[in-house]
Scaffold this motif. Structure first.
Motif, PDB file in Angstrom:
ATOM      1  N   TRP A 181      -3.080   1.762 -10.898  1.00 56.64           N
ATOM      2  CA  TRP A 181      -4.154   1.339 -10.004  1.00 56.64           C
ATOM      3  C   TRP A 181      -4.946   0.167 -10.583  1.00 56.64           C
ATOM      4  O   TRP A 181      -5.393  -0.714  -9.848  1.00 56.64           O
ATOM      5  N   TRP A 182      -5.097   0.159 -11.900  1.00 55.34           N
ATOM      6  CA  TRP A 182      -5.779  -0.981 -12.536  1.00 55.34           C
ATOM      7  C   TRP A 182      -4.968  -2.257 -12.363  1.00 55.34           C
ATOM      8  O   TRP A 182      -5.492  -3.300 -11.988  1.00 55.34           O
ATOM      9  N   ARG A 183      -3.655  -2.152 -12.592  1.00 60.97           N
ATOM     10  CA  ARG A 183      -2.782  -3.335 -12.491  1.00 60.97           C
ATOM     11  C   ARG A 183      -2.652  -3.810 -11.048  1.00 60.97           C
ATOM     12  O   ARG A 183      -2.536  -5.021 -10.790  1.00 60.97           O
ATOM     13  N   SER A 184      -2.698  -2.906 -10.085  1.00 56.66           N
ATOM     14  CA  SER A 184      -2.511  -3.277  -8.683  1.00 56.66           C
ATOM     15  C   SER A 184      -3.684  -4.075  -8.129  1.00 56.66           C
ATOM     16  O   SER A 184      -3.561  -4.713  -7.074  1.00 56.66           O
ATOM     17  N   GLN A 185      -4.829  -4.043  -8.824  1.00 56.14           N
ATOM     18  CA  GLN A 185      -5.983  -4.801  -8.341  1.00 56.14           C
ATOM     19  C   GLN A 185      -5.799  -6.304  -8.513  1.00 56.14           C
ATOM     20  O   GLN A 185      -6.466  -7.109  -7.851  1.00 56.14           O
ATOM     21  N   ASP A 186      -4.885  -6.700  -9.399  1.00 56.98           N
ATOM     22  CA  ASP A 186      -4.721  -8.126  -9.729  1.00 56.98           C
ATOM     23  C   ASP A 186      -3.671  -8.835  -8.891  1.00 56.98           C
ATOM     24  O   ASP A 186      -3.514 -10.049  -9.000  1.00 56.98           O
ATOM     25  N   THR A 201       1.784   7.083  -6.637  1.00 56.61           N
ATOM     26  CA  THR A 201       0.670   7.990  -6.928  1.00 56.61           C
ATOM     27  C   THR A 201       1.072   9.441  -6.658  1.00 56.61           C
ATOM     28  O   THR A 201       0.804  10.334  -7.474  1.00 56.61           O
ATOM     29  N   ASP A 209      -1.684 -10.796  -6.085  1.00 54.77           N
ATOM     30  CA  ASP A 209      -1.955 -11.730  -4.989  1.00 54.77           C
ATOM     31  C   ASP A 209      -0.716 -11.778  -4.107  1.00 54.77           C
ATOM     32  O   ASP A 209       0.313 -12.347  -4.492  1.00 54.77           O
ATOM     33  N   ASN A 214       0.820  -1.212   0.000  1.00 57.95           N
ATOM     34  CA  ASN A 214       0.000   0.000   0.000  1.00 57.95           C
ATOM     35  C   ASN A 214       0.855   1.264   0.000  1.00 57.95           C
ATOM     36  O   ASN A 214       0.547   2.235  -0.696  1.00 57.95           O
ATOM     37  N   ARG A 231       2.237   1.777  -3.539  1.00 60.20           N
ATOM     38  CA  ARG A 231       1.234   2.277  -4.478  1.00 60.20           C
ATOM     39  C   ARG A 231       0.960   3.769  -4.267  1.00 60.20           C
ATOM     40  O   ARG A 231       0.864   4.536  -5.234  1.00 60.20           O
TER      41      ARG A 231
END
Length: 284
Positions: free
Chosen positions: A245-250, A211, A252, A204, A207
């Motif tokens: 942010w889109w890529r960070s959602q995936d 940002t 694991d 976190n 990220r």
């Protein structure tokens, strides 16, 4: 890749900000600086691998020394030769390149070699990385090219913007780089932020740090419209921020492969900045 792009980017920005023509002489100076920096990069990375063979056999078993593709003796020769050549070429090229390369090699040595071995301590390790990647490389290389092109030593606002972006971005890389290596670092008692704070906290923080870097550069692009193409900066950095942010959602955080893939993605964003920012200066 990062070293090559940074040298080319800072040369391009120097050409753009000084309004100097591209000449065979300046291209030759660009190649000389690139060779010195690449050799220095090999020295720093190679030295780290020489002192991390046992750790790498756990974390990165495919590396040349850890896998046995190169012997310790061969690795030692490569590191020694590249270090000497990097210093020699830099010394012949100019005071600012010599300062950039020699300081980078000195910090890289302190990072890996006992008894100092800064990499044992999470905060000192991060400071080493951000000092070299964030400050020394950007300011030193620009001053080198500026001196060769104009005969003076000046740092325009655009370089400070790029330096601050890379500085914050490098903090994120320095923190996140140890997340995939948790197992080996714990086994050999290497204190990293991942071990101290946990993977989720480091993820976190990484990220949000990136940002902030993007938002700060967007703001600078608006304020420094005289030296940076505002529309290009705003559109490109907004797009890359959305991609982050889109890529960070995936990701694991329980899968090492997923963590490593996201780490490589962060490096790609880092590389893109050294392509996008010079264009923003050049087309202004």
């Amino acid at each position: 890749i990062g070293t090559s792009l940074s040298v080319l980017a800072l040369y391009t920005i120097a050409i753009a900000t000084t309004h100097s023509p591209v000449s065979w002489l300046s291209i030759g100076q660009l190649v000389g600086a690139w060779i010195a920096c690449i050799l220095g990069n090999i020295y720093i990375v190679g030295l780290n691998q020489l002192y991390d063979v046992e750790i790498d056999r756990v974390n990165k078993p495919d590396l040349p020394l850890a896998s046995g593709k190169l012997s310790i003796a061969q690795g030692t020769w490569i590191v020694a030769v590249t270090g000497i050549l990097a210093i020699a070429i830099a010394a012949l090229s100019g005071k600012w390149l010599f300062a950039t390369v020699s300081l980078s090699l000195a910090i890289g040595t302190a990072y890996s070699v006992p008894p100092i071995r800064f990499k044992q301590y999470s905060l000192l390790a991060a400071i080493c990385i951000l000092t070299v990647r964030g400050c020394i490389v950007n300011l030193g290389l620009f001053l080198h090219f500026d001196r060769l092109l104009t005969g003076v030593d000046t740092i325009p606002p655009s370089i400070w913007v790029l330096t601050l972006f890379i500085l914050v971005f490098t903090i994120a890389i320095a923190l996140f780089k140890d997340v995939p290596d948790l197992e080996g670092d714990r086994k050999y008692q290497i204190e990293t932020f991942t071990i101290v704070l946990g993977k989720l906290t480091v993820f976190n923080f990484t990220r949000w740090a990136i940002t902030i870097a993007y938002l700060g550069t967007i703001a600078a692009g608006i304020l420094l419209s005289s030296s940076i193409n505002t529309w290009f900066v705003v559109i490109s950095h907004t797009a890359l921020l959305g991609l982050l942010w889109w890529r960070s959602q995936d990701i694991d955080l329980e899968q090492k492969e997923s963590i490593a893939a996201f780490y490589q993605f962060i490096w790609k964003l880092f590389f893109w900045e050294y392509l996008i920012f010079p264009i923003a200066c050049f087309v202004n």
